[in-house]
Design a protein around this motif. Structure first.
Motif, mmCIF file in Angstrom:
data_model
loop_
_atom_site.group_PDB
_atom_site.id
_atom_site.type_symbol
_atom_site.label_atom_id
_atom_site.label_comp_id
_atom_site.label_asym_id
_atom_site.label_seq_id
_atom_site.Cartn_x
_atom_site.Cartn_y
_atom_site.Cartn_z
ATOM 1 N N ALA A 19 0.818 -1.219 0.000
ATOM 2 C CA ALA A 19 0.000 0.000 0.000
ATOM 3 C C ALA A 19 0.847 1.262 0.000
ATOM 4 O O ALA A 19 0.413 2.303 -0.490
ATOM 5 C CB ALA A 19 -0.945 0.003 1.200
ATOM 6 N N ASP A 20 2.058 1.188 0.523
ATOM 7 C CA ASP A 20 2.915 2.373 0.547
ATOM 8 C C ASP A 20 3.717 2.529 -0.740
ATOM 9 O O ASP A 20 4.561 3.414 -0.852
ATOM 10 C CB ASP A 20 3.841 2.341 1.764
ATOM 11 C CG ASP A 20 4.826 1.185 1.742
ATOM 12 O OD1 ASP A 20 4.859 0.410 0.751
ATOM 13 O OD2 ASP A 20 5.574 1.034 2.729
ATOM 14 N N GLY A 21 3.474 1.645 -1.722
ATOM 15 C CA GLY A 21 4.153 1.737 -3.006
ATOM 16 C C GLY A 21 5.578 1.214 -2.992
ATOM 17 O O GLY A 21 6.321 1.408 -3.950
ATOM 18 N N SER A 22 5.972 0.513 -1.924
ATOM 19 C CA SER A 22 7.361 0.078 -1.786
ATOM 20 C C SER A 22 7.700 -1.210 -2.537
ATOM 21 O O SER A 22 8.806 -1.702 -2.405
ATOM 22 C CB SER A 22 7.696 -0.106 -0.302
ATOM 23 O OG SER A 22 6.921 -1.146 0.268
ATOM 24 N N GLY A 23 6.781 -1.739 -3.314
ATOM 25 C CA GLY A 23 7.105 -2.921 -4.101
ATOM 26 C C GLY A 23 6.090 -4.033 -3.962
ATOM 27 O O GLY A 23 5.034 -3.873 -3.356
#
Length: 162
Positions: free
Chosen positions: A33-37
């Motif tokens: 959800a935080d876009g980290s992969g």
């Protein structure tokens, strides 16, 4: 011979995996959800009375959740108690102090996909469950011909008044 063949066909039909049922063990692929992969893991879903119990393992992190079922009835999503005919599932989940919400629906190939987020996060992530054994997916392709019930199993709550 005919009786034997009829019995064999009946036994095979009864042994076939249930269609439109989120219970079982699944492989998980998704994005954070935080876009980290991306991530991969496993989930096991069981029915617990009128609810579902979900247990994810992603790397060394474990998530547990409780969910309710639902299905599309006459083109309208209808939440309901957990049932083997569910084509959707909503899960409130937790890992440590983190709490989130996930909503999934059955896909034509037998997989389940959906979106999820954490409490106090302003982004949505996506996740797909695929059968561990592959056999379930081929049986699920027949769901397009399954008749959907025309009456809701549960009345949806009324929206709050302003």
């Amino acid at each position: 011979m005919r009786a034997w063949l009829t019995g064999l066909l009946l036994a095979a039909a009864c042994a076939a995996p249930a269609l439109a049922d989120p219970t079982g063990s699944w492989l998980v692929n998704g994005g954070n959800a935080d876009g980290s992969g991306a991530y991969q893991g496993k989930i096991t879903v069981t029915r617990n009375g009128e609810t579902y119990r979900a247990n994810w393992v992603v790397g060394s992190t474990k998530f547990t959740g409780t969910g309710i079922g639902g299905s599309m009835i006459d083109g309208v999503f209808t939440p309901a108690p957990a049932s083997e005919s569910d084509t959707a599932i909503s899960i409130l989940f937790r890992s440590g102090k983190d709490v989130g919400l996930a909503v999934y629906s059955e896909q034509g190939d037998g997989s389940w996909s959906g979106a999820w987020t954490y409490e106090n996060v302003d982004r949505v992530a996506y996740e797909t469950w695929t059968p561990k054994d592959g056999a379930r997916a081929s049986a699920k392709t027949k769901t397009a011909t399954t008749k959907v019930e025309s009456k809701p199993r549960a009345q949806a709550p009324a929206p709050p008044k302003p």
